[in-house]
Scaffold this motif. Structure first.
Motif, PDB file in Angstrom:
ATOM      1  N   HIS A 117       1.062  -0.955  -0.097  1.00 46.01           N
ATOM      2  CA  HIS A 117       0.293   0.408   0.201  1.00 46.01           C
ATOM      3  C   HIS A 117       0.739   0.882   0.048  1.00 46.01           C
ATOM      4  O   HIS A 117       1.354   1.936   1.167  1.00 46.01           O
ATOM      5  N   GLN A 118       0.482   1.994  -0.954  1.00 49.90           N
ATOM      6  CA  GLN A 118       1.849   2.655  -1.408  1.00 49.90           C
ATOM      7  C   GLN A 118       3.068   2.932  -1.438  1.00 49.90           C
ATOM      8  O   GLN A 118       3.847   3.625  -0.619  1.00 49.90           O
ATOM      9  N   VAL A 119       3.533   2.196  -2.183  1.00 52.17           N
ATOM     10  CA  VAL A 119       5.480   1.343  -1.979  1.00 52.17           C
ATOM     11  C   VAL A 119       5.873   1.806  -2.568  1.00 52.17           C
ATOM     12  O   VAL A 119       6.923   2.139  -3.667  1.00 52.17           O
ATOM     13  N   LEU A 120       5.150   1.051  -4.251  1.00 53.62           N
ATOM     14  CA  LEU A 120       5.826   0.920  -5.545  1.00 53.62           C
ATOM     15  C   LEU A 120       5.750   2.571  -5.584  1.00 53.62           C
ATOM     16  O   LEU A 120       6.763   2.404  -6.750  1.00 53.62           O
ATOM     17  N   GLN A 121       5.257   3.964  -5.722  1.00 50.87           N
ATOM     18  CA  GLN A 121       5.947   4.861  -6.247  1.00 50.87           C
ATOM     19  C   GLN A 121       7.444   5.330  -5.878  1.00 50.87           C
ATOM     20  O   GLN A 121       7.224   5.883  -6.619  1.00 50.87           O
ATOM     21  N   HIS A 122       7.373   4.517  -4.412  1.00 53.11           N
ATOM     22  CA  HIS A 122       8.458   5.087  -3.837  1.00 53.11           C
ATOM     23  C   HIS A 122       9.582   4.621  -4.776  1.00 53.11           C
ATOM     24  O   HIS A 122      10.413   5.097  -4.336  1.00 53.11           O
ATOM     25  N   ILE A 123       9.758   2.993  -5.303  1.00 52.58           N
ATOM     26  CA  ILE A 123      10.936   2.254  -5.926  1.00 52.58           C
ATOM     27  C   ILE A 123      11.450   3.019  -6.777  1.00 52.58           C
ATOM     28  O   ILE A 123      10.279   3.519  -7.406  1.00 52.58           O
ATOM     29  N   GLY A 142      -2.498 -19.543  -6.774  1.00 51.13           N
ATOM     30  CA  GLY A 142      -3.633 -19.651  -6.363  1.00 51.13           C
ATOM     31  C   GLY A 142      -3.960 -18.347  -5.147  1.00 51.13           C
ATOM     32  O   GLY A 142      -4.934 -18.117  -4.938  1.00 51.13           O
ATOM     33  N   GLY A 143      -2.744 -18.033  -4.862  1.00 50.89           N
ATOM     34  CA  GLY A 143      -2.734 -16.948  -4.069  1.00 50.89           C
ATOM     35  C   GLY A 143      -2.648 -15.323  -4.521  1.00 50.89           C
ATOM     36  O   GLY A 143      -2.956 -15.418  -5.803  1.00 50.89           O
ATOM     37  N   ILE A 144      -2.825 -14.467  -3.639  1.00 49.41           N
ATOM     38  CA  ILE A 144      -3.076 -13.242  -4.607  1.00 49.41           C
ATOM     39  C   ILE A 144      -1.405 -12.012  -4.476  1.00 49.41           C
ATOM     40  O   ILE A 144      -1.065 -12.494  -2.975  1.00 49.41           O
ATOM     41  N   VAL A 145      -1.349 -11.071  -5.798  1.00 50.05           N
ATOM     42  CA  VAL A 145      -0.558  -9.829  -5.287  1.00 50.05           C
ATOM     43  C   VAL A 145      -1.536  -8.478  -5.132  1.00 50.05           C
ATOM     44  O   VAL A 145      -2.533  -8.489  -5.940  1.00 50.05           O
ATOM     45  N   ALA A 146      -1.803  -7.725  -4.223  1.00 51.68           N
ATOM     46  CA  ALA A 146      -2.443  -7.095  -4.112  1.00 51.68           C
ATOM     47  C   ALA A 146      -1.882  -5.872  -3.961  1.00 51.68           C
ATOM     48  O   ALA A 146      -0.584  -5.559  -3.063  1.00 51.68           O
ATOM     49  N   VAL A 147      -2.451  -4.616  -4.437  1.00 53.42           N
ATOM     50  CA  VAL A 147      -1.818  -3.436  -4.622  1.00 53.42           C
ATOM     51  C   VAL A 147      -2.276  -2.292  -4.498  1.00 53.42           C
ATOM     52  O   VAL A 147      -3.485  -2.618  -5.333  1.00 53.42           O
ATOM     53  N   ARG A 148      -2.164  -1.133  -3.764  1.00 53.12           N
ATOM     54  CA  ARG A 148      -2.771  -0.208  -4.115  1.00 53.12           C
ATOM     55  C   ARG A 148      -2.205   1.209  -3.926  1.00 53.12           C
ATOM     56  O   ARG A 148      -1.016   1.547  -3.382  1.00 53.12           O
ATOM     57  N   GLU A 149      -1.932   1.682  -4.721  1.00 50.72           N
ATOM     58  CA  GLU A 149      -1.196   3.070  -4.840  1.00 50.72           C
ATOM     59  C   GLU A 149      -1.829   4.719  -5.827  1.00 50.72           C
ATOM     60  O   GLU A 149      -2.143   4.542  -5.698  1.00 50.72           O
ATOM     61  N   THR A 150      -1.657   5.535  -4.618  1.00 48.61           N
ATOM     62  CA  THR A 150      -2.749   6.876  -5.251  1.00 48.61           C
ATOM     63  C   THR A 150      -1.710   6.944  -6.558  1.00 48.61           C
ATOM     64  O   THR A 150      -0.583   6.539  -6.853  1.00 48.61           O
ATOM     65  N   ASP A 151      -2.377   8.272  -7.414  1.00 48.19           N
ATOM     66  CA  ASP A 151      -2.370   8.946  -8.323  1.00 48.19           C
ATOM     67  C   ASP A 151      -1.998  11.066  -8.564  1.00 48.19           C
ATOM     68  O   ASP A 151      -3.069  11.086  -7.815  1.00 48.19           O
ATOM     69  N   PHE A 152      -1.048  11.324  -7.632  1.00 48.62           N
ATOM     70  CA  PHE A 152      -1.072  13.094  -7.636  1.00 48.62           C
ATOM     71  C   PHE A 152      -1.233  13.589  -8.942  1.00 48.62           C
ATOM     72  O   PHE A 152      -2.405  14.456  -7.985  1.00 48.62           O
ATOM     73  N   ALA A 153      -1.200  13.171 -10.492  1.00 45.49           N
ATOM     74  CA  ALA A 153      -2.427  14.121 -10.374  1.00 45.49           C
ATOM     75  C   ALA A 153      -3.687  14.265 -10.505  1.00 45.49           C
ATOM     76  O   ALA A 153      -4.460  14.522 -11.143  1.00 45.49           O
ATOM     77  N   ASN A 183       2.700   9.113  -9.829  1.00 45.62           N
ATOM     78  CA  ASN A 183       1.327   9.348 -10.591  1.00 45.62           C
ATOM     79  C   ASN A 183       1.318   7.614 -11.030  1.00 45.62           C
ATOM     80  O   ASN A 183       1.405   7.382 -11.766  1.00 45.62           O
ATOM     81  N   ALA A 184       1.387   6.577  -9.774  1.00 48.41           N
ATOM     82  CA  ALA A 184       1.372   5.281  -9.661  1.00 48.41           C
ATOM     83  C   ALA A 184      -0.050   4.451 -10.033  1.00 48.41           C
ATOM     84  O   ALA A 184      -0.287   3.358 -10.654  1.00 48.41           O
ATOM     85  N   GLY A 185      -1.285   4.628  -9.235  1.00 53.13           N
ATOM     86  CA  GLY A 185      -2.446   4.513  -9.672  1.00 53.13           C
ATOM     87  C   GLY A 185      -2.652   3.870 -11.093  1.00 53.13           C
ATOM     88  O   GLY A 185      -2.803   3.057 -10.902  1.00 53.13           O
ATOM     89  N   ARG A 186      -2.578   5.141 -12.422  1.00 56.22           N
ATOM     90  CA  ARG A 186      -2.812   4.689 -13.025  1.00 56.22           C
ATOM     91  C   ARG A 186      -2.000   3.555 -14.346  1.00 56.22           C
ATOM     92  O   ARG A 186      -2.417   3.382 -15.356  1.00 56.22           O
ATOM     93  N   ASN A 270      -6.945   5.988  -5.713  1.00 56.84           N
ATOM     94  CA  ASN A 270      -6.136   5.205  -6.430  1.00 56.84           C
ATOM     95  C   ASN A 270      -6.910   4.058  -6.656  1.00 56.84           C
ATOM     96  O   ASN A 270      -7.792   3.439  -6.590  1.00 56.84           O
ATOM     97  N   GLY A 271      -5.335   4.108  -7.284  1.00 56.59           N
ATOM     98  CA  GLY A 271      -5.290   3.157  -8.435  1.00 56.59           C
ATOM     99  C   GLY A 271      -5.597   1.384  -8.132  1.00 56.59           C
ATOM    100  O   GLY A 271      -4.209   0.979  -6.339  1.00 56.59           O
ATOM    101  N   GLU A 272      -6.284   0.314  -7.383  1.00 58.11           N
ATOM    102  CA  GLU A 272      -6.220  -1.035  -7.177  1.00 58.11           C
ATOM    103  C   GLU A 272      -6.028  -2.000  -7.846  1.00 58.11           C
ATOM    104  O   GLU A 272      -6.451  -1.889  -8.856  1.00 58.11           O
ATOM    105  N   ILE A 273      -4.943  -3.172  -7.642  1.00 57.26           N
ATOM    106  CA  ILE A 273      -5.181  -4.176  -8.772  1.00 57.26           C
ATOM    107  C   ILE A 273      -4.759  -5.530  -7.788  1.00 57.26           C
ATOM    108  O   ILE A 273      -4.404  -5.509  -6.634  1.00 57.26           O
TER     109      ILE A 273
END
Length: 278
Positions: A117-123, A142-153, A183-186, A270-273
């Motif tokens: 959560h709000q991590v990938l935008q910083h790497i 069968g598991g899940i990779v879950a991501v939520r990131e904001t989009d400043f623009a 602008n990671a969310g998009r 926030n974008g979510e996948i």
């Protein structure tokens, strides 16, 4: 301990942790909640003070297990452990760990859900798909990779404010100077495809935060005014020549003015996948 691969634009100033401690699974990971079941093992990357992590721990029950990691030592993990103790939560572990070294830390496909959560935008923005590959590598079939990131623009507010426009423009410069993508969310679907997830395995959604009541405006505006003048954002803005003290004070004053506006309204997209792992 290897050098961290994350340059965190905000740092862990008190004003930053004030925001992070407000986050809960309900207000920051609601898209994921229907997928969390008792007995699950969940990895929370970039757990910060652990408020979302601890909510996950209550959802998986006493036979489930949650691990929260941060890339560098510091007070934030101590705060997370203190919060766990104060809530009597024992099925959680907090430790140092880097998103690019997950296989070295965990050795196998250990987790039912791997969450950021709000991590990938910083790497490093050129390595985000690689980070998602590492997340998948420690996720069970069968598991899940879950991501939520904001989009400043995509952030928007009322009333219009030249000072707050200066803030978001300066933030974009600072974040990119640190190698991140504000602008990671998009970009989440694109990054997931780059990591090798099939499009049919990726579920997308969007979530929002909104601040408009007097209490919300006071909290949100003071937090950002304090960040502008005291956090790592200020340090990088000054060092890189993106702002001087006068500009930063002008931005902080604009936040305060917005917070005092009875018709003030601020929304964050926030974008979510959710990516299904084979």
């Amino acid at each position: 301990m290897p050098e961290t691969t994350v340059i965190y634009t905000h740092g862990h100033h008190e004003s930053v942790l004030r925001s992070h401690s407000w986050r809960t699974a309900q207000n920051s990971a609601s898209y994921l909640l229907p997928h969390i079941m008792p007995n699950m093992h969940i990895l929370d990357i970039g757990c910060g003070p652990g408020t979302i992590t601890l909510d996950f721990a209550t959802l998986v029950g006493p036979t489930g297990r949650i691990t929260g990691i941060e890339p560098s030592p510091g007070d934030v993990l101590a705060q997370a452990r203190e919060k766990a103790a104060s809530r009597g939560i024992t099925n959680v572990e907090f430790k140092i760990g880097d998103i690019f070294e997950l296989e070295e830390i965990f050795k196998s496909r250990t987790f039912d859900i791997v969450h950021v959560h709000q991590v990938l935008q910083h790497i490093d923005r050129e390595r985000v798909s690689e980070a998602l590959m590492h997340m998948r590598a420690v996720t069970k079939p069968g598991g899940i990779v879950a991501v939520r990131e904001t989009d400043f623009a995509a952030m928007t507010w009322f009333p219009a404010s030249g000072g707050m426009t200066e803030w978001v423009d300066t933030y974009q410069l600072v974040a990119r100077a640190n190698g991140g993508e504000p602008n990671a969310g998009r970009r989440l679907v694109s990054w997931a495809l780059g990591a090798g997830f099939a499009r049919g395995k990726i579920t997308t959604s969007a979530g929002t935060w909104c601040f408009s009541t007097p209490e919300e405006r006071e909290w949100w505006s003071k937090m950002w005014a304090d960040r502008t003048l005291s956090s790592n954002f200020k340090t990088t803005a000054l060092k890189s020549g993106f702002a001087d003290e006068e500009k930063l004070n002008r931005i902080a004053d604009a936040w305060t003015e917005w917070g005092n506006s009875v018709d003030g309204w601020f929304a964050i997209l926030n974008g979510e996948i959710i990516c299904r792992v084979d």
